[in-house]
Design a protein around this motif. Structure first.
Motif, PDB file in Angstrom:
ATOM      1  N   ALA A 137       0.829  -1.201   0.000  1.00 37.89           N
ATOM      2  CA  ALA A 137       0.000   0.000   0.000  1.00 37.89           C
ATOM      3  C   ALA A 137       0.864   1.251   0.000  1.00 37.89           C
ATOM      4  N   GLU A 138       1.952   1.228   0.774  1.00 38.60           N
ATOM      5  CA  GLU A 138       2.846   2.382   0.816  1.00 38.60           C
ATOM      6  C   GLU A 138       3.588   2.533  -0.510  1.00 38.60           C
ATOM      7  N   ARG A 139       4.159   1.443  -1.014  1.00 40.85           N
ATOM      8  CA  ARG A 139       4.968   1.524  -2.225  1.00 40.85           C
ATOM      9  C   ARG A 139       4.157   1.952  -3.441  1.00 40.85           C
ATOM     10  N   ASP A 140       2.907   1.513  -3.506  1.00 40.53           N
ATOM     11  CA  ASP A 140       2.100   1.780  -4.693  1.00 40.53           C
ATOM     12  C   ASP A 140       1.337   3.086  -4.619  1.00 40.53           C
ATOM     13  N   ASN A 141       1.434   3.827  -3.534  1.00 41.75           N
ATOM     14  CA  ASN A 141       0.675   5.067  -3.386  1.00 41.75           C
ATOM     15  C   ASN A 141       1.592   6.199  -2.914  1.00 41.75           C
ATOM     16  N   PRO A 142       2.207   6.922  -3.859  1.00 46.35           N
ATOM     17  CA  PRO A 142       3.120   8.005  -3.491  1.00 46.35           C
ATOM     18  C   PRO A 142       2.473   9.066  -2.608  1.00 46.35           C
ATOM     19  N   ARG A 143       1.168   9.306  -2.809  1.00 51.16           N
ATOM     20  CA  ARG A 143       0.513  10.317  -1.971  1.00 51.16           C
ATOM     21  C   ARG A 143       0.451   9.874  -0.515  1.00 51.16           C
ATOM     22  N   LEU A 144       0.296   8.566  -0.283  1.00 57.68           N
ATOM     23  CA  LEU A 144       0.291   8.056   1.084  1.00 57.68           C
ATOM     24  C   LEU A 144       1.674   8.209   1.706  1.00 57.68           C
ATOM     25  N   ILE A 145       2.717   7.940   0.934  1.00 58.79           N
ATOM     26  CA  ILE A 145       4.093   8.143   1.418  1.00 58.79           C
ATOM     27  C   ILE A 145       4.312   9.608   1.742  1.00 58.79           C
ATOM     28  N   GLY A 146       3.843  10.500   0.843  1.00 59.48           N
ATOM     29  CA  GLY A 146       4.019  11.937   1.070  1.00 59.48           C
ATOM     30  C   GLY A 146       3.283  12.427   2.299  1.00 59.48           C
ATOM     31  N   ALA A 147       2.075  11.900   2.530  1.00 58.47           N
ATOM     32  CA  ALA A 147       1.305  12.316   3.698  1.00 58.47           C
ATOM     33  C   ALA A 147       1.997  11.909   4.989  1.00 58.47           C
ATOM     34  N   ARG A 148       2.531  10.687   5.037  1.00 60.22           N
ATOM     35  CA  ARG A 148       3.240  10.248   6.246  1.00 60.22           C
ATOM     36  C   ARG A 148       4.519  11.056   6.455  1.00 60.22           C
ATOM     37  N   ALA A 149       5.189  11.443   5.357  1.00 61.23           N
ATOM     38  CA  ALA A 149       6.392  12.261   5.483  1.00 61.23           C
ATOM     39  C   ALA A 149       6.052  13.632   6.074  1.00 61.23           C
ATOM     40  N   LEU A 150       4.930  14.211   5.665  1.00 64.31           N
ATOM     41  CA  LEU A 150       4.503  15.495   6.229  1.00 64.31           C
ATOM     42  C   LEU A 150       4.224  15.373   7.724  1.00 64.31           C
ATOM     43  N   LEU A 151       3.590  14.285   8.124  1.00 61.15           N
ATOM     44  CA  LEU A 151       3.306  14.084   9.549  1.00 61.15           C
ATOM     45  C   LEU A 151       4.588  13.865  10.338  1.00 61.15           C
ATOM     46  N   ASP A 152       5.510  13.090   9.788  1.00 61.38           N
ATOM     47  CA  ASP A 152       6.774  12.830  10.484  1.00 61.38           C
ATOM     48  C   ASP A 152       7.577  14.111  10.651  1.00 61.38           C
ATOM     49  N   ALA A 153       7.444  15.039   9.695  1.00 58.26           N
ATOM     50  CA  ALA A 153       8.184  16.299   9.761  1.00 58.26           C
ATOM     51  C   ALA A 153       7.478  17.350  10.614  1.00 58.26           C
ATOM     52  N   GLY A 154       6.301  17.008  11.147  1.00 57.49           N
ATOM     53  CA  GLY A 154       5.547  17.977  11.945  1.00 57.49           C
ATOM     54  C   GLY A 154       5.071  19.153  11.133  1.00 57.49           C
ATOM     55  N   ALA A 155       4.759  18.919   9.842  1.00 55.75           N
ATOM     56  CA  ALA A 155       4.420  20.015   8.931  1.00 55.75           C
ATOM     57  C   ALA A 155       2.940  20.353   8.923  1.00 55.75           C
ATOM     58  N   VAL A 156       2.125  19.614   9.700  1.00 59.77           N
ATOM     59  CA  VAL A 156       0.679  19.827   9.695  1.00 59.77           C
ATOM     60  C   VAL A 156       0.261  20.464  11.011  1.00 59.77           C
ATOM     61  N   GLU A 157      -0.394  21.610  10.919  1.00 63.75           N
ATOM     62  CA  GLU A 157      -0.862  22.329  12.114  1.00 63.75           C
ATOM     63  C   GLU A 157      -2.373  22.462  12.028  1.00 63.75           C
ATOM     64  N   LEU A 158      -3.073  21.789  12.945  1.00 61.05           N
ATOM     65  CA  LEU A 158      -4.526  21.812  12.947  1.00 61.05           C
ATOM     66  C   LEU A 158      -5.051  23.102  13.567  1.00 61.05           C
ATOM     67  N   ASP A 159      -6.176  23.560  12.998  1.00 55.91           N
ATOM     68  CA  ASP A 159      -6.853  24.759  13.512  1.00 55.91           C
ATOM     69  C   ASP A 159      -8.348  24.517  13.393  1.00 55.91           C
ATOM     70  N   GLY A 160      -8.911  23.813  14.374  1.00 55.79           N
ATOM     71  CA  GLY A 160     -10.317  23.441  14.295  1.00 55.79           C
ATOM     72  C   GLY A 160     -10.519  22.421  13.182  1.00 55.79           C
ATOM     73  N   THR A 161     -11.388  22.762  12.226  1.00 50.91           N
ATOM     74  CA  THR A 161     -11.642  21.868  11.092  1.00 50.91           C
ATOM     75  C   THR A 161     -10.738  22.181   9.908  1.00 50.91           C
ATOM     76  N   SER A 162      -9.782  23.072  10.078  1.00 49.51           N
ATOM     77  CA  SER A 162      -8.852  23.438   9.016  1.00 49.51           C
ATOM     78  C   SER A 162      -7.432  23.069   9.439  1.00 49.51           C
TER      79      SER A 162
END
Length: 445
Positions: A365-390
């Motif tokens: 699932a990881e190897r065949d879906n680059p967007r899934l790999i990219g999403a996990r990389a963003l989370l690992d880098a702490g690049a996502v900041e939640l603000d309510g529903t945004s």
């Protein structure tokens, strides 16, 4: 890119005086015999097999030389299923030989590729209405072979696109509902009016009495017909069919192009074609499975569900939920995970999942879906900041904003979302936001 799997055959598939011998590989024992017996409607079965094989050889988008891909055959408790994707991966074909269509015993269960070669296609084309067709899915019928010499071992490259296509189709089809059912005579008139040459037209079929009418705009109750010429493979089966059934998602005025399934039912066989939303789009890139694959527990759930799968013709999600102590939503996500290895399909006629045997790799699932790999990389880098529903996402030198719509879908300011408007699954920023939101919601208090 191909996921190379090696299938060992004891000989070549062939049609001789003893019947049709399909060589196999895989299953609970080496080279098992899945089925031995007769097909009760031999000429219709031969035409259905030819249709599935023809789809596998065809590239509907930008037609070039024929593809050389072998259909997949699965034997379950009371039926056989033959499946293929087109060379462009935009058409999924399946022939189901139902219990009434088989006069014999399903001895084993398993999945393999069917060696439908040129001599076999020619032999199937010569099957007449009074000719018996004996089907032996196994290695014991080489004595009736009409080909020169056996094939002792054959390597079949199973493209990664096919595995991704299997995963995407079962997710998309699970949202389909029956939209129309018309008698075979009306179906023949409707299908014969459609163009036979390659085209990029996107039309919409609307139930009209005992038939269907075509319109250029989506309306409530319509079914998308993208690239009408892609239904050509159904025409050979028309003279044996009783009904044509059409399945698709809910359509409203202004809806974007959507996938659909067109199924001819003879009573003993079902031949279906599932079309991608647009002629140039292959199922392998639809991204429908991404949200289901994003959960932290999905791999463990998939392993648990896989251990519970039986070889019943269909998979009962509610029973699996009870047996595994998982919610139905988590069971469906686990089935999506198994679908990344082709282990699970969806039958719109039965409104239920079914099981295949293929090597399961949880990391696929990881190897065949680059967007899934990219999403996990963003989370690992702490690049996502939640603000309510945004959420605000920092990606390299760019900053993107993800917002939640009233219906729960997410939008993003990135170029991917601007181009596809959510029609090809979530972008990596929306996927990362969904994953983080879900993780926060599940944290113990």
């Amino acid at each position: 890119m191909s996921a190379v799997q090696t299938y060992r055959y004891l000989g070549s598939s062939a049609l001789g005086q003893g019947g049709l011998a399909l060589q196999t590989s895989g299953g609970p024992t080496p080279n098992p015999r899945f089925f031995t017996g007769f097909l009760t409607t031999p000429q219709a079965a031969a035409i259905g097999l030819l249709a599935v094989a023809e789809v596998a050889r065809t590239r509907y988008h930008r037609p070039v030389s024929p593809a050389s891909l072998d259909p997949v055959v699965t034997g379950s408790r009371d039926r056989l299923r033959f499946e293929s994707f087109s060379g462009c991966c935009g058409v999924y074909a399946r022939l189901d030989a139902l219990p009434a269509g088989l006069d014999g015993d399903v001895l084993e269960h398993g999945t393999t590729n069917v060696d439908v070669n040129n001599p076999l296609r020619e032999a199937l084309a010569r099957v007449g209405g009074l000719d018996p067709l004996h089907l032996s899915v196994g290695p014991d019928d080489l004595t009736v072979s009409t080909m020169d010499g056996p094939v002792v071992e054959k390597k079949v490259p199973l493209p990664a696109r096919w595995l991704r296509g299997f995963a995407e189709v079962q997710i998309l089809a699970a949202a389909f509902e029956p939209r129309a059912e018309i008698p075979a005579t009306e179906a023949a008139t409707f299908l014969r009016r459609l163009p036979t040459t390659n085209d990029r037209t996107v039309l919409w079929a609307v139930p009209a009495g005992r038939s269907l009418r075509l319109t250029s705009r989506p309306v409530p109750g319509a079914v998308c017909l993208a690239g009408p010429s892609r239904l050509t493979a159904l025409r050979g089966m028309l003279r044996f069919a009783q009904t044509l059934r059409v399945y698709g998602p809910t359509i409203a005025a202004g809806s974007a192009p959507a996938p659909s399934t067109w199924e001819l039912d003879t009573g003993t066989l079902r031949l279906s074609l599932t079309l991608s939303p647009e002629p140039y789009r292959g199922f392998s890139g639809e991204g429908a499975a991404l949200t289901a694959l994003a959960g932290d527990d999905v791999v463990d759930d998939a392993n648990l569900v896989a251990a519970m799968l039986s070889w019943d013709p269909t998979i009962d999600v509610d029973r699996l939920a009870t047996d595994t102590n998982l919610t139905p939503t988590r069971v469906r996500a686990a089935l999506a995970q198994l679908g990344t290895a082709g282990r699970v399909g969806y039958d719109v006629s039965e409104a239920a999942y079914f099981h295949r045997v293929m090597p399961y790799d949880a990391s696929r699932a990881e190897r065949d879906n680059p967007r899934l790999i990219g999403a996990r990389a963003l989370l690992d880098a702490g690049a996502v900041e939640l603000d309510g529903t945004s959420a605000t996402i920092r990606s390299g030198d760019q900053t993107y904003r993800v917002r939640q719509l009233p219906d729960g879908d997410l939008t993003c300011t990135c170029p991917w979302w601007a181009k596809h408007r959510g029609q090809r699954g979530p972008c990596r920023h929306a996927l990362a936001t969904r994953m983080l939101t879900t993780d926060r919601a599940e944290e113990p208090v």
